[in-house]
Motif scaffolding. Sequence first.
Motif, PDB file in Angstrom:
ATOM      1  N   TYR A   1       3.625   6.364  -9.343  1.00  0.00           N
ATOM      2  CA  TYR A   1       4.735   5.664  -8.710  1.00  0.00           C
ATOM      3  C   TYR A   1       4.220   4.373  -8.076  1.00  0.00           C
ATOM      4  CZ  TYR A   1       7.876   9.547  -9.494  1.00  0.00           C
ATOM      5  OH  TYR A   1       8.668  10.499 -10.094  1.00  0.00           O
ATOM      6  N   TYR A   2       4.916   3.285  -8.388  1.00  0.00           N
ATOM      7  CA  TYR A   2       4.507   1.968  -7.917  1.00  0.00           C
ATOM      8  C   TYR A   2       5.586   1.363  -7.021  1.00  0.00           C
ATOM      9  CZ  TYR A   2       1.080   2.129 -11.707  1.00  0.00           C
ATOM     10  OH  TYR A   2       0.052   2.480 -12.554  1.00  0.00           O
ATOM     11  N   CYS A   3       5.143   0.720  -5.987  1.00  0.00           N
ATOM     12  CA  CYS A   3       6.028  -0.023  -5.106  1.00  0.00           C
ATOM     13  C   CYS A   3       6.068  -1.481  -5.574  1.00  0.00           C
ATOM     14  CB  CYS A   3       5.485   0.054  -3.678  1.00  0.00           C
ATOM     15  SG  CYS A   3       6.394  -0.868  -2.448  1.00  0.00           S
ATOM     16  N   ASN A   4       7.231  -2.081  -5.491  1.00  0.00           N
ATOM     17  CA  ASN A   4       7.408  -3.468  -5.895  1.00  0.00           C
ATOM     18  C   ASN A   4       8.183  -4.238  -4.828  1.00  0.00           C
ATOM     19  OD1 ASN A   4       9.544  -5.480  -7.355  1.00  0.00           O
ATOM     20  ND2 ASN A   4       7.522  -5.597  -8.296  1.00  0.00           N
TER      21      ASN A   4
ATOM     22  N   TYR B   1       9.035   2.112  -8.855  1.00  0.00           N
ATOM     23  CA  TYR B   1       8.969   2.289 -10.290  1.00  0.00           C
ATOM     24  C   TYR B   1       8.011   3.437 -10.571  1.00  0.00           C
ATOM     25  CZ  TYR B   1      11.170  -2.298 -10.874  1.00  0.00           C
ATOM     26  OH  TYR B   1      12.041  -3.361 -10.845  1.00  0.00           O
ATOM     27  N   ARG B   2       8.074   3.958 -11.782  1.00  0.00           N
ATOM     28  CA  ARG B   2       7.120   4.994 -12.168  1.00  0.00           C
ATOM     29  C   ARG B   2       6.728   4.820 -13.618  1.00  0.00           C
ATOM     30  NH1 ARG B   2      11.022  10.382 -11.861  1.00  0.00           N
ATOM     31  NH2 ARG B   2      12.285   9.941 -13.732  1.00  0.00           N
ATOM     32  N   GLN B   3       5.542   5.306 -13.913  1.00  0.00           N
ATOM     33  CA  GLN B   3       5.042   5.260 -15.281  1.00  0.00           C
ATOM     34  C   GLN B   3       4.343   6.558 -15.602  1.00  0.00           C
ATOM     35  OE1 GLN B   3       2.559   1.869 -16.184  1.00  0.00           O
ATOM     36  NE2 GLN B   3       2.990   2.053 -18.370  1.00  0.00           N
TER      37      GLN B   3
ATOM     38  N   GLN C   1      -0.770  -0.502  -5.747  1.00  0.00           N
ATOM     39  CA  GLN C   1      -1.770   0.043  -6.664  1.00  0.00           C
ATOM     40  C   GLN C   1      -1.305   1.334  -7.329  1.00  0.00           C
ATOM     41  OE1 GLN C   1      -1.757   0.550  -3.449  1.00  0.00           O
ATOM     42  NE2 GLN C   1      -2.210   2.729  -3.184  1.00  0.00           N
ATOM     43  N   GLY C   2      -0.244   1.909  -6.820  1.00  0.00           N
ATOM     44  CA  GLY C   2       0.294   3.133  -7.400  1.00  0.00           C
ATOM     45  C   GLY C   2      -0.200   4.382  -6.704  1.00  0.00           C
TER      46      GLY C   2
ATOM     47  N   VAL D   1       0.847  -1.185   0.000  1.00  0.00           N
ATOM     48  CA  VAL D   1       0.000   0.000   0.000  1.00  0.00           C
ATOM     49  C   VAL D   1       0.885   1.238   0.000  1.00  0.00           C
ATOM     50  CG1 VAL D   1      -1.810   1.277   1.178  1.00  0.00           C
ATOM     51  CG2 VAL D   1      -1.807  -1.238   1.229  1.00  0.00           C
ATOM     52  N   GLU D   2       0.809   1.983  -1.125  1.00  0.00           N
ATOM     53  CA  GLU D   2       1.591   3.210  -1.243  1.00  0.00           C
ATOM     54  C   GLU D   2       0.813   4.395  -0.713  1.00  0.00           C
ATOM     55  OE1 GLU D   2       2.552   1.104  -5.354  1.00  0.00           O
ATOM     56  OE2 GLU D   2       0.759   1.503  -4.159  1.00  0.00           O
ATOM     57  N   SER D   3       1.526   5.395  -0.266  1.00  0.00           N
ATOM     58  CA  SER D   3       0.925   6.655   0.149  1.00  0.00           C
ATOM     59  C   SER D   3       1.962   7.757  -0.002  1.00  0.00           C
ATOM     60  CB  SER D   3       0.440   6.571   1.608  1.00  0.00           C
ATOM     61  OG  SER D   3       1.524   6.304   2.487  1.00  0.00           O
ATOM     62  N   GLY D   4       1.479   8.995   0.057  1.00  0.00           N
ATOM     63  CA  GLY D   4       2.391  10.123   0.025  1.00  0.00           C
ATOM     64  C   GLY D   4       2.443  10.897  -1.273  1.00  0.00           C
TER      65      GLY D   4
END
Length: 119
Positions: A93-96, A37-39, A111-112, A5-8
């Motif tokens: 931005y995605y966490c992996n 990562y980013r897209q 989820q980005g 779970v990303e935040s910020g």
Amino acid sequence: QVQLVESGGGLVQAGGSLRLSCAASGSIFSSSNMGWYRQAPGKQRELVASITSSGNINDSDSVKGRFTISRDNAKNTVYLQMNSLKLEDTAVYYCNAAQYDGSTWYSHWGQGTQVTVFS
């Protein structure tokens, strides 16, 4: 079930800073290599920075000296401190989390979170 779970993320003026966080569920975190990562729209997903389970860091040339990845194994959380943000840093931005069981790599994604840099 692994959850990241990303935040910020958010809106920030060019030159400003943001800190992204990624909280991982379960017991995978300390043994996982973690990455951000980013897209951007119309572009492929790209590695921003990664940190291994032992703390070795790799980051892309485009963010060197501006972004810092870190991890807190006690909190099952990986961070991305982003300073001196540029318009071209705008992306999701995605966490992996990547785990290796001795024969196979397993990859888990969050989820980005949207980061938008404006002038």
